[in-house]
Structures are given as structure tokens and as C-alpha cells.
Scaffold this motif. Structure first.
Motif, PDB file in Angstrom:
ATOM      1  N   TYR A 135     -10.623  41.150  20.068  1.00  0.00           N
ATOM      2  CA  TYR A 135      -9.314  41.159  19.418  1.00  0.00           C
ATOM      3  C   TYR A 135      -9.501  41.632  17.993  1.00  0.00           C
ATOM      4  O   TYR A 135     -10.610  41.649  17.446  1.00  0.00           O
ATOM      5  N   LYS A 136      -8.425  42.060  17.383  1.00  0.00           N
ATOM      6  CA  LYS A 136      -8.454  42.559  16.013  1.00  0.00           C
ATOM      7  C   LYS A 136      -7.620  41.636  15.144  1.00  0.00           C
ATOM      8  O   LYS A 136      -6.497  41.262  15.503  1.00  0.00           O
ATOM      9  N   ASP A 137      -8.178  41.234  14.009  1.00  0.00           N
ATOM     10  CA  ASP A 137      -7.425  40.350  13.130  1.00  0.00           C
ATOM     11  C   ASP A 137      -6.457  41.158  12.278  1.00  0.00           C
ATOM     12  O   ASP A 137      -6.354  42.379  12.386  1.00  0.00           O
ATOM     13  N   LEU A 138      -5.721  40.459  11.417  1.00  0.00           N
ATOM     14  CA  LEU A 138      -4.682  41.106  10.640  1.00  0.00           C
ATOM     15  C   LEU A 138      -5.238  42.038   9.574  1.00  0.00           C
ATOM     16  O   LEU A 138      -4.489  42.807   8.982  1.00  0.00           O
ATOM     17  N   GLU A 139      -6.529  41.958   9.309  1.00  0.00           N
ATOM     18  CA  GLU A 139      -7.149  42.846   8.333  1.00  0.00           C
ATOM     19  C   GLU A 139      -7.843  44.027   8.993  1.00  0.00           C
ATOM     20  O   GLU A 139      -8.556  44.791   8.346  1.00  0.00           O
ATOM     21  N   GLY A 140      -7.677  44.165  10.300  1.00  0.00           N
ATOM     22  CA  GLY A 140      -8.245  45.302  11.006  1.00  0.00           C
ATOM     23  C   GLY A 140      -9.665  45.099  11.481  1.00  0.00           C
ATOM     24  O   GLY A 140     -10.268  46.035  12.023  1.00  0.00           O
ATOM     25  N   ASP A 219       4.155  33.391  30.336  1.00  0.00           N
ATOM     26  CA  ASP A 219       4.426  33.570  31.755  1.00  0.00           C
ATOM     27  C   ASP A 219       4.437  35.033  32.168  1.00  0.00           C
ATOM     28  O   ASP A 219       4.794  35.354  33.283  1.00  0.00           O
ATOM     29  N   THR A 220       4.082  35.943  31.268  1.00  0.00           N
ATOM     30  CA  THR A 220       4.202  37.347  31.596  1.00  0.00           C
ATOM     31  C   THR A 220       3.172  37.800  32.594  1.00  0.00           C
ATOM     32  O   THR A 220       3.372  38.765  33.317  1.00  0.00           O
ATOM     33  N   GLY A 221       2.008  37.097  32.640  1.00  0.00           N
ATOM     34  CA  GLY A 221       0.970  37.475  33.591  1.00  0.00           C
ATOM     35  C   GLY A 221       0.365  38.830  33.296  1.00  0.00           C
ATOM     36  O   GLY A 221      -0.090  39.532  34.183  1.00  0.00           O
ATOM     37  N   GLY A 222       0.363  39.235  32.011  1.00  0.00           N
ATOM     38  CA  GLY A 222      -0.176  40.532  31.637  1.00  0.00           C
ATOM     39  C   GLY A 222      -1.684  40.544  31.656  1.00  0.00           C
ATOM     40  O   GLY A 222      -2.356  39.575  31.977  1.00  0.00           O
ATOM     41  N   ALA A 223      -2.236  41.669  31.274  1.00  0.00           N
ATOM     42  CA  ALA A 223      -3.690  41.823  31.260  1.00  0.00           C
ATOM     43  C   ALA A 223      -4.299  40.934  30.201  1.00  0.00           C
ATOM     44  O   ALA A 223      -3.683  40.623  29.193  1.00  0.00           O
ATOM     45  N   CYS A 224      -5.540  40.541  30.441  1.00  0.00           N
ATOM     46  CA  CYS A 224      -6.209  39.630  29.527  1.00  0.00           C
ATOM     47  C   CYS A 224      -6.719  40.339  28.280  1.00  0.00           C
ATOM     48  O   CYS A 224      -7.144  39.688  27.351  1.00  0.00           O
ATOM     49  N   GLU A 225      -6.709  41.651  28.252  1.00  0.00           N
ATOM     50  CA  GLU A 225      -7.152  42.378  27.069  1.00  0.00           C
ATOM     51  C   GLU A 225      -5.917  42.776  26.286  1.00  0.00           C
ATOM     52  O   GLU A 225      -5.201  43.718  26.645  1.00  0.00           O
ATOM     53  N   PRO A 226      -5.550  42.065  25.208  1.00  0.00           N
ATOM     54  CA  PRO A 226      -4.312  42.347  24.507  1.00  0.00           C
ATOM     55  C   PRO A 226      -4.416  43.653  23.734  1.00  0.00           C
ATOM     56  O   PRO A 226      -5.493  44.162  23.469  1.00  0.00           O
ATOM     57  N   GLU A 227      -3.259  44.177  23.364  1.00  0.00           N
ATOM     58  CA  GLU A 227      -3.209  45.365  22.533  1.00  0.00           C
ATOM     59  C   GLU A 227      -3.152  44.931  21.078  1.00  0.00           C
ATOM     60  O   GLU A 227      -2.142  44.421  20.605  1.00  0.00           O
ATOM     61  N   PRO A 228      -4.247  45.079  20.315  1.00  0.00           N
ATOM     62  CA  PRO A 228      -4.299  44.513  18.974  1.00  0.00           C
ATOM     63  C   PRO A 228      -3.204  45.032  18.067  1.00  0.00           C
ATOM     64  O   PRO A 228      -2.590  44.298  17.332  1.00  0.00           O
ATOM     65  N   PRO A 273       3.550  27.868  17.530  1.00  0.00           N
ATOM     66  CA  PRO A 273       4.617  28.851  17.346  1.00  0.00           C
ATOM     67  C   PRO A 273       4.128  30.227  17.755  1.00  0.00           C
ATOM     68  O   PRO A 273       2.970  30.567  17.593  1.00  0.00           O
ATOM     69  N   SER A 274       5.034  31.057  18.265  1.00  0.00           N
ATOM     70  CA  SER A 274       4.679  32.374  18.765  1.00  0.00           C
ATOM     71  C   SER A 274       4.490  33.340  17.596  1.00  0.00           C
ATOM     72  O   SER A 274       5.142  33.204  16.581  1.00  0.00           O
ATOM     73  N   PRO A 275       3.609  34.345  17.688  1.00  0.00           N
ATOM     74  CA  PRO A 275       2.766  34.653  18.833  1.00  0.00           C
ATOM     75  C   PRO A 275       1.466  33.874  18.832  1.00  0.00           C
ATOM     76  O   PRO A 275       0.968  33.496  17.793  1.00  0.00           O
ATOM     77  N   LEU A 276       0.931  33.665  20.012  1.00  0.00           N
ATOM     78  CA  LEU A 276      -0.326  32.946  20.142  1.00  0.00           C
ATOM     79  C   LEU A 276      -1.499  33.845  19.789  1.00  0.00           C
ATOM     80  O   LEU A 276      -1.395  35.058  19.738  1.00  0.00           O
ATOM     81  N   PHE A 277      -2.618  33.211  19.569  1.00  0.00           N
ATOM     82  CA  PHE A 277      -3.890  33.936  19.509  1.00  0.00           C
ATOM     83  C   PHE A 277      -4.004  34.722  20.812  1.00  0.00           C
ATOM     84  O   PHE A 277      -3.855  34.149  21.894  1.00  0.00           O
ATOM     85  N   PRO A 278      -4.233  36.027  20.779  1.00  0.00           N
ATOM     86  CA  PRO A 278      -4.110  36.848  21.994  1.00  0.00           C
ATOM     87  C   PRO A 278      -4.901  36.331  23.178  1.00  0.00           C
ATOM     88  O   PRO A 278      -4.396  36.300  24.300  1.00  0.00           O
ATOM     89  N   LEU A 279      -6.166  35.939  22.970  1.00  0.00           N
ATOM     90  CA  LEU A 279      -6.973  35.482  24.103  1.00  0.00           C
ATOM     91  C   LEU A 279      -6.464  34.155  24.638  1.00  0.00           C
ATOM     92  O   LEU A 279      -6.513  33.894  25.843  1.00  0.00           O
ATOM     93  N   LEU A 280      -5.969  33.287  23.764  1.00  0.00           N
ATOM     94  CA  LEU A 280      -5.388  32.025  24.225  1.00  0.00           C
ATOM     95  C   LEU A 280      -4.120  32.288  25.017  1.00  0.00           C
ATOM     96  O   LEU A 280      -3.865  31.647  26.040  1.00  0.00           O
TER      97      LEU A 280
END
Length: 458
Positions: A135-140, A219-228, A273-280
Motif C-alpha cells: 500500500y502507499k501512504d499519503l506521502e507517496g 461488503d464490496t468484495g473487491g480485490a485485496c490489492e487496493p488502488e493506492p 471511520p471511513s476509509p479504512l486502512f486498505p489491507l484491513l
């Protein structure tokens, strides 16, 4: 000089807070794995997690572990929620989970102070798996980590006697998803003070002082690799569009916790609160799918086993105290649709001859079997359609079924199994005892069928 000392104190406090947060979540995971070095057996873990999340509404600045609390509810139809949950805990291994016994102190029966209180137990469900991702943090900056993931599910309902009829058929579950880092086991020795720049403000719903928000993406059931990049843009957009009347809070090193003020029918309780940590976020979606799939499968299995039990014991006077009513014709057909069966010709090709007999012969066979096995037969007759179940008293997971539809001229001769028999990968001199018992039972029924053939020749 004073400013530097204050910065050092703040940095140390944040490290201690983050270490304490990660430490407690790691202890919880070790307990769920089976290590009872810190917590005693029977520890009331769900109560601890509820208090822990209330005490830590936001993740500490340098926390590496994560926890999520959510809720799940589903209508149970004809089965009561308590019965279904007890069934899942009794057969937890079937659904990829294990039961966790937790002791709970019971209040004194007379309500007097000082009266001794007993202990009773409640059971939670645990599932464990591993996860990894980038994942990529807010600083890139891109990060990669491996996590141990724990799922803890408990029944979130009032005592059965205190529920209304509608509540008794609504299964309410509370669940926790815990992610603990496999790599980052210890706190950092130094803090990067450049990360103390002002983060986007964190807004909560002004109408909910507890900061409760609906689960919008689990509940979206999307891929486990988020789009940073998308995650970062969503975070920034949510921060820009939040209500200025809300109160700000603190954020995490990798992501600010931005709340949404929307309303929904699925309020998930005390959540991040949303959004969650992507992997979580991905693991929460996986956990919800696991819960839903397990509950739906258990509903079918529980209903099947209830009907099966009534078929075997519903006509025994000695078991009236179990309040098992006799199975109806429609319930038998429902049961037959939920189990597996094999024709006697599939079990032994030499028995194919019985499948070509006339309906009149099957009618005489039913009468002979009723006389030969009076205590083991269950006869169901609906106009021109008849079922005769010849029960196996030694191996109660199968029975022989004779079917006759005189109007349509259809017949069948089967062995019905509650569950599929264990398959033998390699030939063995000693078959499973279930197969031995099934063959003995089928042999006695076939001997009776041969007797019916013999008497027909006389």
C-alpha cells in the motif's frame, strides 16, 4: 531548548501509546491462536475488545496493528437464532472455524448483595489466516507487510426468554477482525518529525457523538490489492467535503481517519471511520463473506439435521420429552431434497433387477417391509404416492427408501445418506465402519425383497 524537550516528550508518549496498542492486539491474537501465557482460559475476550476499541477510537500515530468491530444480522426462517448459533458452534470445524469458550459471571438468582454468583459459559467462533500486501501512504511511500489475521465472532442477543417472537428468528452477530504485523514486532527507536506536519482534519457525524458510521466499503468484495492513488484521492475528497461543524481528531501515520456523515440501514456499530486502512478493508470484506457463507450453509444443515432427527425419533413414545413431532409428507420431501441418495444398482450392479419390477410388486414389497421391520419403518402415503423409509438403527446416518407412484407408474429403490460417505482414496482391507453398517442394513432389506420375489412365484 524547551521546545525540543517538549517534542521529545510528545514523541516518547506517542511511541508508548502505539506500543501499548500493538502489544494488546498481539496478545489477543496469541490467545486466539491457543497461547494462554498471558490470559487465562475462558477469558471474556469480547468484553475486552469492546472496551479496548472504546478506549482507542483512533489508531495511535505509530500503530502497526489494526482492529475492526462490525455487526452482521440475517433472518433464520423456521430456525431460532439461538438454535442456529449453537449448531454453528457445535460444528465449527465444518465452516472453517473453532469454538472459543468464555466464562461469564452470572448474577445471583435472588439479586442479594454478597450472594455467591455462579459461572456459565458462552462460545465465540474463531477463524485464523495470513495476509500480505502493499500500500502507499499519503506521502507517496510504498510499504509491504505480512499480517496474521484473526476473526472473532460472537452472538449479540438478549437471553432467549426475553426476546420477542420476531427477535428469536433474527440472528445478530458481532465480529472483530484483528490484523497483527508479522514483521514490525517492536516500536521504532526514533520518530521522523517531518511526519508531524498538519494532517487533514478528521470529521465525525455531528448527530452521533460516538462517531459511529456505516460500513461503506467492507461488503464490496473487491480485490485485496487496493488502488493506492484512488484511496488517496478518496481520502482527500472526503476531508474536503466533510461538514465544518464537526470536531477534528488525530490521524494515523499512514492514513487519516475520515468519517462519513451518511446514513444507512446497516449501521455496523463502533467502527473505524471511513476509509479504512486498505489491507484491513480487504480483510473485513473477506471476513463478512466468510460469516455470511458459513451462516447460510449452517441454516441448511441445521434444518436438514432437525428433519432427520424427527424422522428417526419423532414416533418414539419414550422420547416424547424431546417434543419431536412426526415428520409430515412435505417435510420428508424437503429432507430428501437436502440429502444425498444412491440407487441400489449404483451400490451393487447385481441389484439392478429390483429397479425393473412393476408398481404392483413395489406395493407388495412395502407391505412385507412394514411387517418385517415394524419398529424401523416410517410410512408416508399421499394419495397415489408412497414413501417407505427403513431406518438403520446402528448407523443412523443412512436409511433405505422405497418409492412408489402408482398413478405415474414410477418406482425407486435407494439408500439415503445424511452426508456423503467418506471416499476411499486407496483400496483397503478394512472399509470404514459406516460402509460396513450400511451394507449389513441393505443386505437385510434385500433379503426381504428376495422373500417377496419368492412368495410371488408360489
Amino acid at each position: 531548548m524547551l521546545f525540543t524537550e517538549e517534542c521529545d516528550k510528545v514523541r516518547d508518549l506517542m511511541h508508548v501509546h502505539s506500543f501499548s496498542y500493538d502489544f494488546h492486539l498481539r496478545v489477543v491474537h496469541q490467545y486466539l491462536v491457543g497461547c494462554h501465557m498471558t490470559l487465562r482460559q475462558g477469558y471474556q475476550l469480547t468484553g475486552f475488545l469492546e472496551d479496548f476499541i472504546a478506549h482507542h477510537p483512533d489508531i495511535p500515530k505509530f500503530g502497526r496493528n489494526h482492529v475492526f468491530q462490525g455487526s452482521f444480522s440475517i433472518s433464520t426462517g423456521m430456525i431460532t437464532a439461538h438454535q442456529l448459533y449453537n449448531y454453528v458452534t457445535d460444528h465449527a470445524g465444518t465452516y472453517g472455524m473453532k469454538p472459543l469458550r468464555m466464562s461469564k459471571a452470572a448474577a445471583p438468582a435472588d439479586g442479594r448483595k454478597g450472594a455467591s454468583s455462579g459461572d456459565f459459559h458462552e462460545y465465540a467462533l474463531v477463524a485464523l489466516w495470513n495476509s500480505s500486501g502493499s500500500y502507499k501512504d499519503l506521502e507517496g511511500l510504498r510499504h509491504h507487510d505480512d499480517f496474521d489475521v484473526s476473526l472473532l465472532v460472537c452472538h449479540n442477543a438478549a437471553p432467549f426468554e426475553e426476546q420477542s417472537e420476531g427477535e428469536r428468528h433474527l440472528l445478530r452477530l458481532r465480529y472483530y477482525v484483528i490484523m497483527t504485523s508479522q514483521r514490525e514486532l517492536f516500536p521504532r527507536l526514533t520518530a521522523d518529525m517531518r511526519r508531524f506536519k498538519k494532517l487533514p482534519q478528521i470529521y465525525r457525524d455531528a448527530a452521533d457523538p460516538a462517531g459511529r458510521t456505516p460500513l461503506d466499503r467492507a461488503d464490496t468484495g473487491g480485490a485485496c490489492e487496493p488502488e493506492p492513488d484512488l484511496w488517496e484521492e478518496t481520502t482527500a475528497a472526503a476531508a474536503a467535503s466533510a461538514s465544518p461543524a464537526s470536531t477534528p481528531s488525530d490521524g494515523n501515520e499512514f492514513y487519516p481517519l475520515v468519517g462519513s456523515s451518511g446514513s444507512g440501514s446497516e449501521a455496523q456499530g463502533l467502527l473505524y471511520p471511513s476509509p479504512l486502512f486498505p489491507l484491513l478493508n480487504c480483510e473485513v470484506a473477506t471476513a463478512r463473506r466468510h460469516i455470511q457463507t458459513s451462516v447460510e450453509q449452517a441454516m441448511g444443515h441445521c434444518r436438514r439435521d432437525n428433519l432427520w432427527r424427527r424422522l428417526f425419533h419423532g414416533e418414539h413414545l419414550a422420547l416424547d420429552k424431546l417434543k419431536l413431532s412426526k415428520l409430515s409428507f412435505s417435510e420428508l420431501e424437503e429432507l430428501l431434497n437436502a440429502v444425498q441418495s444412491r440407487s441400489v444398482g449404483e451400490i451393487d450392479p447385481q441389484l439392478d433387477c429390483f429397479l425393473t419390477m412393476s408398481p404392483s410388486w413395489y406395493q407388495s414389497l412395502i407391505k412385507v417391509l412394514l411387517c418385517r421391520f415394524p419398529q424401523s419403518c416410517r410410512h408416508f402415503d399421499d394419495n397415489s404416492i408412497q414413501y417407505l423409509a427403513v431406518l438403520n438403527q446402528k448407523f443412523t446416518d443412512c436409511f433405505v427408501l422405497v418409492f412408489l407412484d402408482t398413478q405415474a407408474g414410477k418406482t425407486s429403490f435407494k439408500v439415503v445418506f445424511r452426508e456423503p460417505l467418506p471416499s476411499q482414496q486407496q483400496p483397503s482391507n478394512s472399509p470404514p465402519p459406516q460402509l460396513v453398517s450400511m451394507y449389513h442394513h441393505l443386505e437385510s432389506v434385500i433379503n426381504t425383497a428376495c422373500y417377496n420375489l419368492w412368495t410371488g412365484l408360489l
